[in-house]
Design an enzyme around this catalytic site. Structure first.
Site, mmCIF file in Angstrom:
data_model
loop_
_atom_site.group_PDB
_atom_site.id
_atom_site.type_symbol
_atom_site.label_atom_id
_atom_site.label_comp_id
_atom_site.label_asym_id
_atom_site.label_seq_id
_atom_site.Cartn_x
_atom_site.Cartn_y
_atom_site.Cartn_z
ATOM 1 N N GLU A 55 -11.050 72.470 2.935
ATOM 2 C CA GLU A 55 -11.924 71.292 2.947
ATOM 3 C C GLU A 55 -11.175 70.232 2.150
ATOM 4 O O GLU A 55 -11.057 70.311 0.929
ATOM 5 C CB GLU A 55 -13.278 71.607 2.316
ATOM 6 C CG GLU A 55 -14.208 70.396 2.308
ATOM 7 C CD GLU A 55 -15.524 70.674 1.566
ATOM 8 O OE1 GLU A 55 -16.046 71.803 1.674
ATOM 9 O OE2 GLU A 55 -16.000 69.765 0.870
ATOM 10 N N ARG A 76 -11.814 62.222 -1.641
ATOM 11 C CA ARG A 76 -11.790 61.651 -2.991
ATOM 12 C C ARG A 76 -10.439 61.005 -3.272
ATOM 13 O O ARG A 76 -10.281 60.294 -4.250
ATOM 14 C CB ARG A 76 -12.053 62.748 -4.023
ATOM 15 C CG ARG A 76 -13.527 62.975 -4.261
ATOM 16 C CD ARG A 76 -13.731 63.983 -5.353
ATOM 17 N NE ARG A 76 -13.781 65.328 -4.838
ATOM 18 C CZ ARG A 76 -13.450 66.409 -5.518
ATOM 19 N NH1 ARG A 76 -13.008 66.313 -6.742
ATOM 20 N NH2 ARG A 76 -13.554 67.599 -4.970
ATOM 21 N N LYS A 108 -24.865 72.289 2.746
ATOM 22 C CA LYS A 108 -24.157 72.562 1.499
ATOM 23 C C LYS A 108 -25.194 72.542 0.370
ATOM 24 O O LYS A 108 -26.170 71.768 0.433
ATOM 25 C CB LYS A 108 -23.120 71.457 1.301
ATOM 26 C CG LYS A 108 -22.349 71.491 0.012
ATOM 27 C CD LYS A 108 -21.160 70.543 0.108
ATOM 28 C CE LYS A 108 -20.498 70.348 -1.241
ATOM 29 N NZ LYS A 108 -19.137 69.840 -1.104
HETATM 30 O O1 LIG Z 1 -16.142 66.439 -3.397
HETATM 31 C C1 LIG Z 1 -17.060 67.086 -2.885
HETATM 32 O O2 LIG Z 1 -17.607 66.788 -1.832
HETATM 33 C C2 LIG Z 1 -17.472 68.265 -3.566
HETATM 34 O O3 LIG Z 1 -18.090 69.120 -2.996
HETATM 35 C C3 LIG Z 1 -17.092 68.426 -4.939
HETATM 36 C C4 LIG Z 1 -16.399 69.732 -5.101
HETATM 37 O O4 LIG Z 1 -16.678 70.584 -4.070
HETATM 38 C C5 LIG Z 1 -16.805 70.343 -6.364
HETATM 39 O O5 LIG Z 1 -16.462 69.495 -7.392
HETATM 40 C C6 LIG Z 1 -16.182 71.673 -6.513
HETATM 41 O O6 LIG Z 1 -16.612 72.174 -7.687
HETATM 42 P P1 LIG Z 1 -15.805 73.304 -8.445
HETATM 43 O O7 LIG Z 1 -15.533 74.409 -7.486
HETATM 44 O O8 LIG Z 1 -16.740 73.656 -9.538
HETATM 45 O O9 LIG Z 1 -14.555 72.648 -8.935
#
Ligand SMILES: O=C(O)C(=O)C[C@H](O)[C@H](O)COP(=O)(O)O
Length: 206
Positions: free
Chosen positions: A41, A45, A129
């Protein structure tokens, strides 16, 4: 959509990636494929996202590629033109959801409470999600939502090797999303061996 969901369910884990440099996309895809996790994915960002997806798609036509952090229609267009199989958004934006539905592009939007689940269901969505998972009540919240709504979730945010198995054990969880097996520092330092080990360790838990 159901083919896609079957592929996601079979993988059980979707690595969430923020790539600073599209040059890193193909070696990263190689590390994922070679180590047993043929999915990515790629989040919008970073400005490199669309080009990273394009390069991954060209090098690995069968790789399951999602576009993450998609916030609007123009990012949907960029992601699909680059070769993304599906769209993921952190929140529930009905405008983006409807845009994807009009174009028959699979979208898995983020929700984290009952009202958002109901709004998503009203648009015909049953795969969502759950974001940010741990911060939104984690497994307890998911159990409470699943008791009421016939939907499946992809929890993301705070998933780690310590809680992965507990999330995956819930019948309402189709897969988890996470970043721990694809940390940005290792990717940027081109530490493909170390990255491969993290990916293998994650796959061994599935
Ligand atoms: O950017 C997006 O659409 C997101 O979904 C954010 C990331 O998926 C999370 O920040 C993952 O979180 P961690 O696995 O805790 O690092």
């Amino acid at each position: 959509m159901s083919d896609l969901i079957q592929r996601i369910q079979a993988l059980k884990l979707i690595p969430v990636i923020a790539l600073q440099d599209a040059e890193l996309a193909v070696p990263l895809a190689k590390a994922l494929v070679d180590n047993g996790l043929p999915a990515a994915e790629v989040t919008f960002r970073t400005p490199a996202a669309a080009e990273a997806i394009r390069r991954m798609r060209e090098a690995y036509p069968d790789l399951l590629i999602g576009a993450g952090t998609v916030l609007n229609a123009s990012q949907v267009d960029a992601a699909v033109a680059a070769g993304a199989d599906f769209i993921v958004s952190p929140g529930f934006n009905p405008t983006t959801v409807r845009y994807c539905q009009q174009k028959a592009i699979p979208i898995i939007p983020g929700v984290n409470n009952p009202s958002l689940v109901e709004q998503a269901m009203e648009l015909g969505l049953t795969q969502l999600k759950f974001f940010p998972a741990e911060q939104s009540g984690g497994i307890g919240m998911l159990k409470a939502l699943a008791a009421v709504y016939p939907v499946s979730f992809m929890p993301t945010g705070g998933i780690t090797p310590a809680n992965l198995a507990d999330y995956l054990a819930l019948p309402c969880v189709m897969a988890c999303g996470g970043t721990w097996m694809v940390p940005g520092q290792l990717i940027e330092a081109r530490q493909w061996e170390a990255l491969g080990q993290l990916i293998r360790d994650a796959v061994a838990q599935l």
